[in-house]
Design a protein around this motif. Sequence first.
Motif, short mmCIF file in Angstrom:
data_model
loop_
_atom_site.label_atom_id
_atom_site.label_comp_id
_atom_site.label_asym_id
_atom_site.label_seq_id
_atom_site.Cartn_x
_atom_site.Cartn_y
_atom_site.Cartn_z
N HIS A 163 0.81 -1.22 0.00
CA HIS A 163 0.00 0.00 0.00
C HIS A 163 0.84 1.27 0.00
O HIS A 163 0.52 2.24 0.67
CB HIS A 163 -0.95 0.01 1.20
CG HIS A 163 -1.82 -1.20 1.27
ND1 HIS A 163 -2.91 -1.38 0.46
CD2 HIS A 163 -1.74 -2.32 2.03
CE1 HIS A 163 -3.48 -2.54 0.72
NE2 HIS A 163 -2.79 -3.14 1.67
N PRO A 251 -15.08 -12.03 -0.32
CA PRO A 251 -14.16 -10.92 -0.61
C PRO A 251 -12.91 -10.96 0.26
O PRO A 251 -12.80 -11.75 1.20
CB PRO A 251 -15.00 -9.67 -0.35
CG PRO A 251 -16.07 -10.12 0.58
CD PRO A 251 -16.34 -11.56 0.27
N GLU A 252 -12.01 -10.07 -0.07
CA GLU A 252 -10.65 -10.09 0.48
C GLU A 252 -10.59 -10.19 2.01
O GLU A 252 -9.75 -10.89 2.56
CB GLU A 252 -9.93 -8.82 0.01
CG GLU A 252 -8.45 -8.82 0.23
CD GLU A 252 -7.72 -9.87 -0.60
OE1 GLU A 252 -8.17 -10.18 -1.72
OE2 GLU A 252 -6.71 -10.39 -0.11
N GLY A 253 -11.47 -9.48 2.67
CA GLY A 253 -11.43 -9.49 4.14
C GLY A 253 -11.80 -10.82 4.75
O GLY A 253 -11.61 -11.03 5.95
N CYS B 339 -18.18 -5.87 -0.23
CA CYS B 339 -16.96 -6.34 -0.90
C CYS B 339 -15.90 -5.26 -1.02
O CYS B 339 -14.72 -5.56 -1.10
CB CYS B 339 -17.29 -6.89 -2.29
SG CYS B 339 -18.36 -8.32 -2.27
N ARG B 340 -16.31 -4.01 -1.11
CA ARG B 340 -15.33 -2.94 -1.31
C ARG B 340 -15.20 -2.02 -0.11
O ARG B 340 -14.30 -1.18 -0.06
CB ARG B 340 -15.69 -2.11 -2.55
CG ARG B 340 -15.85 -2.91 -3.81
CD ARG B 340 -14.62 -3.74 -4.17
NE ARG B 340 -13.43 -2.94 -4.35
CZ ARG B 340 -12.21 -3.44 -4.49
NH1 ARG B 340 -12.03 -4.75 -4.45
NH2 ARG B 340 -11.17 -2.65 -4.66
N MET B 472 -15.72 -1.93 7.49
CA MET B 472 -15.70 -2.98 6.47
C MET B 472 -14.54 -2.78 5.50
O MET B 472 -13.86 -3.73 5.11
CB MET B 472 -17.03 -2.98 5.70
CG MET B 472 -17.15 -4.08 4.67
SD MET B 472 -17.12 -5.74 5.38
CE MET B 472 -18.77 -5.81 6.08
N ARG B 475 -11.38 -3.89 7.15
CA ARG B 475 -11.29 -5.36 7.15
C ARG B 475 -10.92 -5.89 5.77
O ARG B 475 -10.11 -6.80 5.62
CB ARG B 475 -12.64 -5.93 7.60
CG ARG B 475 -12.87 -7.41 7.30
CD ARG B 475 -12.23 -8.31 8.33
NE ARG B 475 -12.49 -9.71 8.04
CZ ARG B 475 -13.28 -10.49 8.74
NH1 ARG B 475 -13.92 -10.02 9.80
NH2 ARG B 475 -13.45 -11.76 8.43
N GLN B 476 -11.53 -5.31 4.75
CA GLN B 476 -11.30 -5.82 3.39
C GLN B 476 -9.95 -5.40 2.84
O GLN B 476 -9.46 -6.02 1.88
CB GLN B 476 -12.39 -5.30 2.43
CG GLN B 476 -13.79 -5.66 2.81
CD GLN B 476 -14.12 -7.10 2.47
OE1 GLN B 476 -13.24 -7.87 2.18
NE2 GLN B 476 -15.37 -7.45 2.54
N ARG B 477 -9.37 -4.34 3.38
CA ARG B 477 -8.12 -3.80 2.82
C ARG B 477 -8.29 -3.42 1.34
O ARG B 477 -7.35 -3.49 0.55
CB ARG B 477 -6.96 -4.81 2.95
CG ARG B 477 -6.50 -5.00 4.38
CD ARG B 477 -5.79 -3.74 4.86
NE ARG B 477 -4.98 -3.93 6.04
CZ ARG B 477 -5.38 -3.64 7.28
NH1 ARG B 477 -6.59 -3.17 7.50
NH2 ARG B 477 -4.55 -3.80 8.30
N PRO B 481 -4.95 2.82 2.14
CA PRO B 481 -4.73 3.69 3.29
C PRO B 481 -4.11 5.02 2.87
O PRO B 481 -3.58 5.15 1.76
CB PRO B 481 -3.74 2.88 4.13
CG PRO B 481 -2.97 2.08 3.12
CD PRO B 481 -3.96 1.76 2.03
N TRP B 502 -5.46 3.76 8.06
CA TRP B 502 -6.53 3.06 7.37
C TRP B 502 -7.88 3.72 7.56
O TRP B 502 -8.65 3.87 6.64
CB TRP B 502 -6.61 1.61 7.84
CG TRP B 502 -5.47 0.78 7.33
CD1 TRP B 502 -4.29 0.52 7.97
CD2 TRP B 502 -5.38 0.14 6.06
NE1 TRP B 502 -3.49 -0.25 7.18
CE2 TRP B 502 -4.13 -0.50 6.00
CE3 TRP B 502 -6.24 0.04 4.97
CZ2 TRP B 502 -3.72 -1.24 4.89
CZ3 TRP B 502 -5.83 -0.70 3.87
CH2 TRP B 502 -4.59 -1.32 3.83
#
Lengths: 571, 541
Positions: A163, A251-253, B339-340, B472, B475-477, B481, B502
């Motif tokens: 990131h 999903p990713e998390g 999801c996002r 959320m 959590r999803q990254r 950030p 984040w």
Amino acid sequence: MKRLASLLLLLLAPATRAAGGAVPELRFDRLYDGAALTEALGALRDAWPEGLRLESLGKSSQGRDLTLAILADPAGPPERDRPAIWIDAAIHGNEVQGTEVCLYTLWYLLENRRRLPEIAALLRRVTFYVLPCVNPDAREHWFAPAGTPEFPRSGLEPLDEDHDGLADEDGPDDLDGDGSITLMRKRVASGGTHRTVRDDPRRMELVTSGQEGEWIILGWEGIDNDGDGEVNEDGPGGYDLNRNFPGDWRPEGFQGGAGAWPLCYPETRAVGDFLFAHPNIAAVQSYHTWGGMILRGPGHADAEPWPEADREVYDELGRAGERILPHYRYLVLAKDLYTAYGSLIAFAYENLGIFAFTNELFADAQYDGRPDSSDRHRFDAEVEFGAHFAAWRPFSHPRYGDIEIGGLRKTIGRVPPLFMLPELCHRNMAFTLKHASELPELSLGPPEVQPIAPGLFRVRAEVVNRRLLPTRSALAARHGIGLPDFFSIEVDGGRVVAGGLLHGPPMRERAEPVAHEPQRLRVERGVSSRGRIRAEWIVAVEGATSPAIRLRYDSQKGGTIAWSASERENR
Amino acid sequence: MGKLAVALLILLPLLSDPGADPAYPGPGEVEAVLRATPGDLPLGRLAEIGRSRQDRPILALLSGLPGPLPIEGRPRLLVVAGLAADHRVGTATALALPKALARLAAADSAVAELLSRCAVEIVPLVNPDGLAALLAGPEREFRGNLGPRDDDRDGRLDEDPPRDLDGDGFVTWMRVPDPAGPLRISPEDPRLLVPADGSRFERGSFHLLPEGLDSDGDGEVAEDGPGGVDLDRNFPCGGDRYDPRRGPAQPSEPESRALAGHLVGNPLIAAVLVYGRHDNLSGVPPANRAQGRAMPDGPFPDDVPLFSEAARRFADTAATPGALADPPAGAFHHFAYFCRGLPAFATPLFREPPAGDHLLPSGAKPASADARWLAWSDAALDGAGFRSLAPFDHPTLGPVEIGGFAPLFRLNPPPDALPALADAQARFVTALLGLLPRPSLRAVEVRELAPGAHEVRVTLVNEGAFPLATAMGERQRTLAPLRLSVEPAAAVLAGPTQALVWRLPESARTFRFTVAGMPGDRLRVLLASPRFPPLEAEVIL
């Protein structure tokens, strides 16, 4: 009659078909990089161009072809009208030797199609869709510039893992230029975590409390390319193609490496689209490494329980696999290994009704043929004469100062000793061919025709599946996945008055007449494992003493079979 | 999509004639309006984010007022409409939004300030094929795109569609006499049917079927029409994977993949608002109860205040009568949040007849929802909302009656209601823009630790109401950030050269860097993220 015809066909086949070239003599005690694989596939295709076709399913992230081999004897039904098995490998780029198993399978089938009747019959009955390398970018990267046993697993679409606004800018580096990413260690006066093993200076061992270590392990070869104080924290890619399939995708998390949405990568999209477009695929075999496992889904504990009938099919194949593959265990992914959402095999079964396995190629126990034989250093030294060990050499690291680089190379661990690779290829192929041989094989015999009134007849017919796999999985029937099978009748100059499937034990079976379309009966559950279905129709043909009828059974995964009074046999 | 993007930059006068918009445009008109006048706000940038199954463009219009940053570099609210072909009010309202925002900005300097530093991006018609198909035939309920779907799984596609049997231009319903039927005449109005309650010894005498034939002879009526996949069910996250309306996989359709790709590929999208059938703004969605790695069934508890605040602003600015209706069924706004990690909201815009004392012909006040619609249609619309029941001799069912509510009547308000809807949505959209996170650097302090060594303290402040990311998103990254760093990086004496932020649920946080330098030396503190405009502050040691 049918067997006789098949035998004649088999005997005549070599003479009547275009000869093609000789089947190339390929070696399987070696690994094939992308160029070698392309050359070998081309040579195989040239040996039997009528039976083996190569297609590109699309391009990888870096623009490499996803080359699919389609193998089917043209003497059989059209390739899309018969049961098919999908075989793939190297969806994880570092899990390389599945590609050789795919290549071996194609070679073996070609080499033996004239010699072994069982192989010849299989090629006439089944279509093989073989994708030897799902992830050519990463597999090629493993060969060159460099890889480790674990890297690169991901596809190679750039991803900013740390990131910092840059993608893939700080991956492992082959600092000593030996083509393998090995370990870095630094000698320290105190605080070391490892020490050299007394009787084997190549190896280190973890020190226990109270012992003084002499080494700190600094991880895989690499430098801090982006100057952020971290080493190797943002290498090529960084996701997992085998967590990117629909169905139970998270999903990713909730599932690392899942990608932005199911089938978002060109490689998974190509595979998914192909599976959707080919409902004749009834079996899937994916090759991974390692651990000596024959895995089935589900991929997670909260999955819907799989129907017992389907589990019995899996179990029988799994037990066969344990016989065929010494040291391999038949396991359930979620229960016996780990949780994985979005895997290809769960997608194949749960979304498409396809019986699917993952084989984790090579078990440590195979080094010496004993369950406890997992000492790779010793094996490398005694059996492979140090072929996989890079001697520790000093290196001046820009961040860590004077260090040493060395240790076991990428070619041991996941990759088997190459002298054992032919056996690995053959036994895994044998399991996969067992799966393929159990694809549905239907027969439709002459119907029983019984006059019941002038111009009115009762017709009963039976479709038999002599193989283990049903034409529809129980899960597919439960959720309406794909099309049901259809059992149809046509009557020359007459009409179908009523019809329905027969249920109940022999001699006491009863028809369940359908209200509409009796001439085309829906068979939602298909023909079960080594089972049969029977149907009854009442047909009217004015003035006839015997109706001229045609029967047809259509199954997406079992193929199409027909019978007619004129032919008096299956075709 | 970048390669396909068609970008225009056109200056337009404020306050274009609101009457110039066709009330309910078709796909060609939507495209023509967008291409001819890419923005009613002075800055407009039109882009093609994808193409439909039948190769129609899916267009996105980015608009705002002139400000310090180019419009492409500003945080934006994505407004999406036209996922369902028959939700025409969404498309009309989204298309009218730039004008309505321009009117609001002209009257309110605070709105003008918001629109000069943020942007609104509208995708007014995700499903142009579906709308074209809808307009090509009689009026009917039709959500899907034209993705092939064998609804009755008989191996034949679209062979038994609904039909306008009575030729009145509408596909309504057939009232089939049936002594064993589940429905009986409503006591409120004989045009309505209600379920017969067996526990009260009520007997049914009808069943309802869609207007159509049994074209394929399977005993079912109108069960396999053209298309399609419901695009607002065609996204991953939640719902029944085997529901055929969701498509063979999620997302399976070119339209939904284009929209998902646009969302994922544009990190400056800070929040999402969808006009469609779902509603998570008429109340506060219940918090997640799922555990571990199971898909959440509601917002994370830390995100509930965010949804609560949005619902409050919605009630203040654009409340639509009706209750929360937000089943987790693969909707786009669910994809955006679950999801996002983006704040994502949905409203149907119109779901109940306008309030009023409309009476039934009997003189009674309507009690049921259907009766209220009927009374409103009779009283305010001259009966246009209900097709009178008329006898019809059906080839397989015998005598039936055909009629019922006009298919789009309860989904789309009369055209004269659209301007007010657009104005209300402009108010809500600006309220949402005002809530978006807004990082800034404050209070850069320097303290000498020793000759040649200093401590730089930087305070990161979020001037917006929403946190920098949802729980959320953290959590999803999936939401990048913020990277706080000192340049030159070589000046940093200890610790990492940058700090990753984040979420920043609190309103401000102070970060410390230990740097080398002599008094008077100049350094820069940088705040970078693909999600926000870059910021920097100069530090003099």
